[in-house]
Each structure stands twice: as structure tokens, then as C-alpha cells.
Design an enzyme around this catalytic site. Structure first.
Site, short mmCIF file in Angstrom:
data_model
loop_
_atom_site.label_atom_id
_atom_site.label_comp_id
_atom_site.label_asym_id
_atom_site.label_seq_id
_atom_site.Cartn_x
_atom_site.Cartn_y
_atom_site.Cartn_z
N ASP A 151 -9.20 -65.33 38.92
CA ASP A 151 -10.40 -64.66 38.17
C ASP A 151 -10.08 -63.49 37.38
O ASP A 151 -10.99 -62.90 37.17
CB ASP A 151 -11.53 -64.23 39.44
CG ASP A 151 -11.96 -65.49 40.10
OD1 ASP A 151 -11.83 -66.80 39.68
OD2 ASP A 151 -12.50 -65.08 41.14
N LYS A 205 -12.09 -73.24 39.68
CA LYS A 205 -12.80 -73.15 40.83
C LYS A 205 -14.32 -72.78 40.84
O LYS A 205 -14.68 -72.21 39.93
CB LYS A 205 -11.83 -72.30 41.78
CG LYS A 205 -12.10 -70.71 41.66
CD LYS A 205 -11.50 -69.94 42.56
CE LYS A 205 -11.56 -68.33 42.48
NZ LYS A 205 -13.13 -67.80 42.47
N CYS A 229 -12.42 -63.30 46.54
CA CYS A 229 -11.70 -64.64 46.22
C CYS A 229 -10.40 -64.72 46.46
O CYS A 229 -9.65 -65.58 46.67
CB CYS A 229 -12.08 -64.93 44.57
SG CYS A 229 -13.69 -65.21 44.36
#
Length: 261
Positions: free
Chosen positions: A53, A168, A201
Site C-alpha cells: 500500500d 488486493k 494491512c
């Protein structure tokens, strides 16, 4: 015999009469590094780094988090250490995987419960909604949409052609993605983890990796969060207590510098 397989470490050799399933083991490439709760020796020949991310919507001052009032300064701190670490790992043949949040444009991969997390009252700018404004590079970009500015790697970090990209759309990158299949085809058993948010995450992906049997190592200075400091402290504690090890990019680089010629 004709090779049949997507990677050298997971490949058959076949002909009309025979299928040779023997996979030659890779030559071990040990790297020693300081870590907690114990020092570690990893095999770079079976290691990959997963960067989670580090993308515009989370890390750019023009992105979604910044738009909804989150100070993204903390999640930009991994950029510099990753700039130093990733080229050295690539030079040793370690695969770099960019695991960025990327929704389908039609949002058919998103459940109501997931949408609710980021838009609990049904108002505001949530997953898949366009960012308002006209002056910034994010204007009109749909939040965390795959193949958009929102899901692109943040400025300051650059993917190389051989790097691997996985989209994702859950807190854990192992759910409903091809991540596990890719890692197994690469012959990877050890994972270095970096990215944001480390308590969300990154941690959930690391936990699932541990449950799947991977060796898990969190690179702490290559990870960050916008959450309160106690969330980071709890994450580091739980990784060391239950799920793996914690090291730093400096410790890994020192291990690379101290290699025998």
C-alpha cells in the site's frame, strides 16, 4: 526435454515419453542480520519482499487519506529507507512484490461490510468514489481503483520491470488474490514485510503469511502507520511474540555489506 513452468525453481521438463518433475534446489544465499526477539539468518535465494500500500491514495498529500483529513506525513517515512533497500535486494535476486489496494471499477469485489468501514454513514468519499476538486493530480480519481492514479506507487518509489504487482482489496493481501500462488511458484519461504498501515494491512497480511507457513520478518523502518503510537507498539510486540521477527533496513544492509567476497 522441454521446460514447462513459469519459474526456474518450479518447473518440469517434458517430452513425448517422459515428464521429469525433479526441481533443482536453488543454491542457498545466507544473510545474517540483527533482529528481535532473536537474530536471524535468512536464505536470500528463498526470500521476497512484499511492499504493501505504498500508493498515492494512502501516501500522497493529494490522495484519499489526506482528503479526508488524515496527516499522511508518517506513512511517507518508509520511502527513503525503501529507496536504499530495494535496489540492493534486487541486486541479490530477491523478488520485489508491490501489493497495492486496487478495487475493480464496478466494485463487485467489495462487500457491504468493507464499504461500511470507510463510509459508515453512507456519506462522504469512500471506496470507489471520485475525489472532488480540479487542481490536484487526484482530481476525479476513484478511491483505490485498480490501474488508476489512486492505486499507483507513490512518487519517490519506482518499480522495476522485473518487479511483481498484485492488487488486493481486503486488509489482508492473501484473501482472494494470486499472492500465495505467485510466492509458491517463486519458491519463496521467507517474506520481508514493508509498507502501510503497519497495524492494519501490513500486520494482517503478515499474520496470514505466518498461518500459511511462511517465515515472516517485519522491516520496521520501512513500515509506518497513521494510527496512534500505541497501535505501532502493539504491532511490534505481537509480531515478535507470535508471528515472526522485527528488523530494520540498516540491519539487512549491514548483512549485505558484510558478505564474503
Amino acid at each position: 526435454m522441454v521446460p514447462l513452468g513459469s519459474t526456474p525453481v518450479n518447473r518440469w521438463r517434458v517430452c513425448r515419453e517422459t515428464v521429469d518433475m525433479v526441481r533443482p534446489p536453488p543454491t542457498p544465499y545466507p544473510l545474517a542480520a540483527k533482529a528481535e526477539p532473536q537474530n536471524i539468518v535468512i536464505d536470500l535465494a528463498r526470500t521476497a519482499i512484499v511492499v504493501i500500500d505504498m500508493q498515492n491514495d494512502f501516501c500522497s498529500p493529494h490522495g484519499w487519506l489526506s482528503h479526508i483529513g488524515v496527516d499522511v506525513t508518517p506513512v511517507r517515512t518508509p520511502i527513503a529507507p525503501l529507496q536504499a533497500l530495494l535496489p540492493r535486494l534486487r541486486g541479490k535476486g530477491v523478488p520485489v512484490l508491490w501489493l497495492n489496494w486496487g478495487n475493480r471499477p464496478d466494485r463487485l469485489n467489495l462487500s457491504p461490510s468493507l464499504l461500511h468501514v470507510y463510509k459508515p454513514t453512507g456519506e462522504g468519499v469512500g471506496l470507489g468514489d471520485p475525489l472532488p476538486g480540479s487542481a490536484s493530480p487526484a482530481a476525479g480519481a476513484r478511491v483505490l481503483e485498480r490501474d488508476s492514479w489512486a492505486a499507483a506507487i507513490v512518487d519517490g518509489l519506482t518499480a522495476e520491470p522485473a518487479d511483481i504487482h498484485v492488487a488486493k482489496y481486503r486488509i489482508s493481501g492473501f484473501w482472494d488474490t494470486e499472492l500465495d500462488s505467485i510466492l509458491r511458484n517463486l519458491g519463496v519461504t521467507t517474506l520481508l514485510f514493508a509498507g502501510v498501515n503497519v497495524d492494519q494491512c501490513v500486520l494482517c497480511t503478515l499474520q496470514d503469511a505466518n498461518f500459511l507457513g511462511y517465515d515472516c520478518i517485519l522491516v520496521s523502518d520501512c513500515s509506518a502507520t497513521t494510527s496512534p503510537s500505541y497501535c505501532l507498539e502493539a504491532t511490534l510486540y505481537n509480531v515478535k511474540q507470535c508471528f515472526g521477527f522485527v528488523t530494520t533496513s540498516d540491519h539487512l544492509l549491514n548483512g549485505l555489506h558484510s558478505e564474503r567476497p
